[in-house]
Design an enzyme around this catalytic site. Structure first.
Site, PDB file in Angstrom:
ATOM      1  N   GLU A 143     -33.494  -5.849  46.991  1.00  0.00           N
ATOM      2  CA  GLU A 143     -33.793  -5.888  48.529  1.00  0.00           C
ATOM      3  C   GLU A 143     -32.463  -7.010  49.390  1.00  0.00           C
ATOM      4  O   GLU A 143     -32.122  -7.461  49.119  1.00  0.00           O
ATOM      5  CB  GLU A 143     -34.662  -7.285  47.942  1.00  0.00           C
ATOM      6  N   THR A 177     -36.954  -8.932  54.975  1.00  0.00           N
ATOM      7  CA  THR A 177     -37.051  -9.287  56.404  1.00  0.00           C
ATOM      8  C   THR A 177     -37.470  -8.226  57.672  1.00  0.00           C
ATOM      9  O   THR A 177     -36.847  -8.037  58.718  1.00  0.00           O
ATOM     10  CB  THR A 177     -35.494 -10.556  56.712  1.00  0.00           C
ATOM     11  N   ARG A 186     -30.852  -9.029  58.011  1.00  0.00           N
ATOM     12  CA  ARG A 186     -30.304  -9.853  58.921  1.00  0.00           C
ATOM     13  C   ARG A 186     -29.080  -9.723  59.223  1.00  0.00           C
ATOM     14  O   ARG A 186     -28.267 -10.738  59.542  1.00  0.00           O
ATOM     15  CB  ARG A 186     -30.136 -11.120  57.867  1.00  0.00           C
ATOM     16  N   LYS A 230     -45.718 -11.531  48.630  1.00  0.00           N
ATOM     17  CA  LYS A 230     -44.244 -12.142  48.199  1.00  0.00           C
ATOM     18  C   LYS A 230     -45.231 -14.167  48.628  1.00  0.00           C
ATOM     19  O   LYS A 230     -45.798 -14.327  49.901  1.00  0.00           O
ATOM     20  CB  LYS A 230     -43.255 -11.739  49.427  1.00  0.00           C
TER      21      LYS A 230
END
Length: 212
Positions: free
Chosen positions: A45, A73, A49, A133
């Site tokens: 993953e 994210t 960011r 998640k």
């Protein structure tokens, strides 16, 4: 939805730990991913960011044999679409919004939506999601919280992320409703900066051995 869930499960079952990466320097993306894959961590993953995140996803997806590239994210449909276009095969969000659920319906990439309460998990179940998640794991109640959910929310699987390390990973992985965990400890910033790919492969191998 069933087909997407099966594809997501096939990714998350590849390994006990999904590396959660923040790529600061694009030049490190491919060697870092290769080091992780060499250690057995194929599903990776890359979080959105940093300014180079999308380029890193594209590079890993195109250049790293054996890698299953995901994007994390993801906060809105624009992020979702951009990540899929870059080559992400699975999408991860820290939480969930109606707009994100709509975006997931519009794309083939599997979606791992975020939940941190029983109510959020129930809402996602009502939308057809059985795999979620759990974030931020340690701050939201940790392994004890997930254990408490295992009976009332039977059939729901979680990938807890946030505050998880080699020391506490098995607290989660030993639970019946945890399919894998997400963690950044397998790619510490200092090893990435030093280009110590062998050291990262060693950490990845240790992570893979957790449930061996």
């Amino acid at each position: 939805m069933i087909e997407k869930t099966e594809r997501l499960l096939s990714v998350l079952k590849l390994q006990p730990v999904v590396p959660v990466l923040i790529i600061e320097d694009l030049a490190t993306a491919v060697p870092l991913a290769r080091a992780l894959v060499a250690g057995g961590l194929k599903a990776i993953e890359i979080t959105l960011r940093t300014p180079v995140a999308l380029a890193a996803i594209e590079a890993v997806a195109k250049e790293v044999e054996g890698a299953v590239t995901g994007a994390g994210t993801i906060l809105n449909p624009e992020h979702y679409a951009a990540a899929v276009e870059a080559g992400a095969q699975f999408i991860v969000s820290p939480g969930t919004t109606p707009d994100l659920l709509d975006a997931a319906d519009d794309h083939e990439a599997s979606f791992l939506p975020g939940a941190s309460t029983a109510s959020e998990a129930m809402i996602l179940r009502a939308e057809g999601y059985e795999v979620m998640k759990f974030f931020p794991a340690e701050q939201a109640g940790g392994a004890a919280f997930l254990k408490a959910l295992s009976s009332p929310l039977a059939g729901t699987l979680f990938c807890p992320t946030g505050g998880i390390s080699l020391k506490n990973a098995m607290d989660y992985l030993s639970l019946s409703n945890v399919i894998c965990v997400g963690g950044s400890w397998v790619a510490p910033r200092e090893l990435v900066a030093a280009g110590d790919w062998a050291g990262i492969t060693k950490l990845a191998s240790e992570a893979c051995a957790l449930t061996a």
